[in-house]
Design a protein around this motif. Sequence first.
Motif, PDB file in Angstrom:
ATOM      1  N   LEU A 172       0.865  -1.176   0.000  1.00  0.00           N
ATOM      2  CA  LEU A 172       0.000   0.000   0.000  1.00  0.00           C
ATOM      3  C   LEU A 172       0.899   1.222   0.000  1.00  0.00           C
ATOM      4  O   LEU A 172       1.856   1.287   0.784  1.00  0.00           O
ATOM      5  CB  LEU A 172      -0.902   0.030   1.231  1.00  0.00           C
ATOM      6  N   ASP A 173       0.597   2.179  -0.875  1.00  0.00           N
ATOM      7  CA  ASP A 173       1.407   3.384  -0.995  1.00  0.00           C
ATOM      8  C   ASP A 173       0.509   4.615  -0.902  1.00  0.00           C
ATOM      9  O   ASP A 173      -0.271   4.894  -1.812  1.00  0.00           O
ATOM     10  CB  ASP A 173       2.159   3.367  -2.331  1.00  0.00           C
ATOM     11  N   GLN A 174       0.580   5.294   0.251  1.00  0.00           N
ATOM     12  CA  GLN A 174      -0.168   6.539   0.484  1.00  0.00           C
ATOM     13  C   GLN A 174      -1.676   6.362   0.232  1.00  0.00           C
ATOM     14  O   GLN A 174      -2.326   7.198  -0.389  1.00  0.00           O
ATOM     15  CB  GLN A 174       0.392   7.667  -0.394  1.00  0.00           C
ATOM     16  N   VAL A 175      -2.224   5.269   0.747  1.00  0.00           N
ATOM     17  CA  VAL A 175      -3.643   4.949   0.522  1.00  0.00           C
ATOM     18  C   VAL A 175      -4.517   5.758   1.469  1.00  0.00           C
ATOM     19  O   VAL A 175      -4.284   5.800   2.680  1.00  0.00           O
ATOM     20  CB  VAL A 175      -3.889   3.435   0.683  1.00  0.00           C
ATOM     21  N   THR A 176      -5.532   6.392   0.891  1.00  0.00           N
ATOM     22  CA  THR A 176      -6.462   7.232   1.645  1.00  0.00           C
ATOM     23  C   THR A 176      -7.894   6.862   1.270  1.00  0.00           C
ATOM     24  O   THR A 176      -8.194   6.603   0.112  1.00  0.00           O
ATOM     25  CB  THR A 176      -6.221   8.726   1.334  1.00  0.00           C
ATOM     26  N   LYS A 177      -8.769   6.835   2.282  1.00  0.00           N
ATOM     27  CA  LYS A 177     -10.199   6.601   2.052  1.00  0.00           C
ATOM     28  C   LYS A 177     -10.983   7.541   2.959  1.00  0.00           C
ATOM     29  O   LYS A 177     -10.733   7.619   4.161  1.00  0.00           O
ATOM     30  CB  LYS A 177     -10.570   5.141   2.348  1.00  0.00           C
ATOM     31  N   ARG A 178     -11.930   8.255   2.339  1.00  0.00           N
ATOM     32  CA  ARG A 178     -12.793   9.175   3.092  1.00  0.00           C
ATOM     33  C   ARG A 178     -14.243   8.743   2.947  1.00  0.00           C
ATOM     34  O   ARG A 178     -14.644   8.239   1.900  1.00  0.00           O
ATOM     35  CB  ARG A 178     -12.640  10.595   2.555  1.00  0.00           C
ATOM     36  N   PHE A 179     -15.010   8.996   3.974  1.00  0.00           N
ATOM     37  CA  PHE A 179     -16.453   8.805   3.941  1.00  0.00           C
ATOM     38  C   PHE A 179     -17.092  10.132   4.306  1.00  0.00           C
ATOM     39  O   PHE A 179     -16.840  10.659   5.387  1.00  0.00           O
ATOM     40  CB  PHE A 179     -16.898   7.696   4.909  1.00  0.00           C
ATOM     41  N   ASN A 180     -17.887  10.681   3.394  1.00  0.00           N
ATOM     42  CA  ASN A 180     -18.505  11.998   3.591  1.00  0.00           C
ATOM     43  C   ASN A 180     -17.475  13.057   3.971  1.00  0.00           C
ATOM     44  O   ASN A 180     -17.704  13.886   4.854  1.00  0.00           O
ATOM     45  CB  ASN A 180     -19.614  11.926   4.643  1.00  0.00           C
ATOM     46  N   GLY A 181     -16.302  12.986   3.325  1.00  0.00           N
ATOM     47  CA  GLY A 181     -15.250  13.966   3.548  1.00  0.00           C
ATOM     48  C   GLY A 181     -14.394  13.723   4.774  1.00  0.00           C
ATOM     49  O   GLY A 181     -13.402  14.404   4.987  1.00  0.00           O
TER      50      GLY A 181
ATOM     51  N   ARG B 163     -10.779  -3.778   3.922  1.00  0.00           N
ATOM     52  CA  ARG B 163     -11.810  -3.795   2.878  1.00  0.00           C
ATOM     53  C   ARG B 163     -11.280  -3.262   1.559  1.00  0.00           C
ATOM     54  O   ARG B 163     -11.725  -3.689   0.496  1.00  0.00           O
ATOM     55  CB  ARG B 163     -13.031  -3.009   3.344  1.00  0.00           C
ATOM     56  N   MET B 164     -10.326  -2.360   1.609  1.00  0.00           N
ATOM     57  CA  MET B 164      -9.705  -1.901   0.357  1.00  0.00           C
ATOM     58  C   MET B 164      -8.804  -2.994  -0.222  1.00  0.00           C
ATOM     59  O   MET B 164      -8.783  -3.207  -1.435  1.00  0.00           O
ATOM     60  CB  MET B 164      -8.930  -0.601   0.580  1.00  0.00           C
ATOM     61  N   ILE B 165      -8.091  -3.696   0.631  1.00  0.00           N
ATOM     62  CA  ILE B 165      -7.223  -4.779   0.176  1.00  0.00           C
ATOM     63  C   ILE B 165      -8.043  -5.893  -0.473  1.00  0.00           C
ATOM     64  O   ILE B 165      -7.618  -6.492  -1.462  1.00  0.00           O
ATOM     65  CB  ILE B 165      -6.384  -5.329   1.354  1.00  0.00           C
ATOM     66  N   THR B 166      -9.242  -6.137   0.059  1.00  0.00           N
ATOM     67  CA  THR B 166     -10.099  -7.203  -0.488  1.00  0.00           C
ATOM     68  C   THR B 166     -11.046  -6.686  -1.569  1.00  0.00           C
ATOM     69  O   THR B 166     -11.917  -7.411  -2.020  1.00  0.00           O
ATOM     70  CB  THR B 166     -10.908  -7.875   0.637  1.00  0.00           C
ATOM     71  N   GLN B 167     -10.889  -5.445  -1.971  1.00  0.00           N
ATOM     72  CA  GLN B 167     -11.633  -4.803  -3.054  1.00  0.00           C
ATOM     73  C   GLN B 167     -13.103  -4.563  -2.737  1.00  0.00           C
ATOM     74  O   GLN B 167     -13.926  -4.405  -3.628  1.00  0.00           O
ATOM     75  CB  GLN B 167     -11.486  -5.588  -4.360  1.00  0.00           C
ATOM     76  N   TYR B 168     -13.431  -4.500  -1.459  1.00  0.00           N
ATOM     77  CA  TYR B 168     -14.785  -4.123  -1.057  1.00  0.00           C
ATOM     78  C   TYR B 168     -14.968  -2.622  -1.224  1.00  0.00           C
ATOM     79  O   TYR B 168     -16.034  -2.157  -1.602  1.00  0.00           O
ATOM     80  CB  TYR B 168     -15.019  -4.562   0.391  1.00  0.00           C
ATOM     81  N   HIS B 169     -13.907  -1.863  -0.910  1.00  0.00           N
ATOM     82  CA  HIS B 169     -13.871  -0.410  -1.132  1.00  0.00           C
ATOM     83  C   HIS B 169     -12.708  -0.096  -2.059  1.00  0.00           C
ATOM     84  O   HIS B 169     -11.681  -0.773  -2.025  1.00  0.00           O
ATOM     85  CB  HIS B 169     -13.613   0.370   0.167  1.00  0.00           C
TER      86      HIS B 169
END
Length: 194
Positions: A6-15, A47-53
């Motif tokens: 993972l390289d600089q992975v970011t996830k936001r929900f409603n900002g 969840r990002m690793i498993t492609q859910y998000h």
Amino acid sequence: MTLLALDQVTKRFNGIPAVDAVSFSVDRGQVVGFLGPNGAGKSTTMRMITQYHEPDQGRITFDGKPLSEAGCEAKRRVGYLPENNPLYGDMLVAEYLGFVARLRDLEGTDRRRATDHAVAATGIDQVFYRPIGELSKGYKQRVGLAAAILPQPDLLVLDEPTEGLDPNQRVEIRRLINALGQDRTVLLSTAHPL
């Protein structure tokens, strides 16, 4: 050799950032713990690793390929036990593993071999013909682990695998995870040290 990065992975929900610029890598054959308090973004990362998000920013690579390009090929090589362990209580363990095998396109001899291996590896042979709803929490976790390793994945992702277990059950699951880590790469999350 790196299996997951993972390289600089970011996830936001409603900002609001749930995961903010996370970077790490996992080599083949490692058992890696992802430790942090509740709300730290561990489950979202998994969840990002498993492609859910999908990540909003950054890059995830699996076996050298961007995860966004690897798609179904990567999904076939990843086993996942989510935090809530979604089992069907009315199904027998045997029926559930058969259902998962069909979802994973395992048929015939491959299905029997994979099921036998998963049952033996997780020690659920004594409850194989029992309804899941009648099992202890420890055995339910074992059934979830059996389903996750059924396709014999290269990467096993376990989200809070000991959550809600009593101390004896935690010891059993810890031993099981160590044994599973001998054959594959394991990434697990926990809010407290195992």
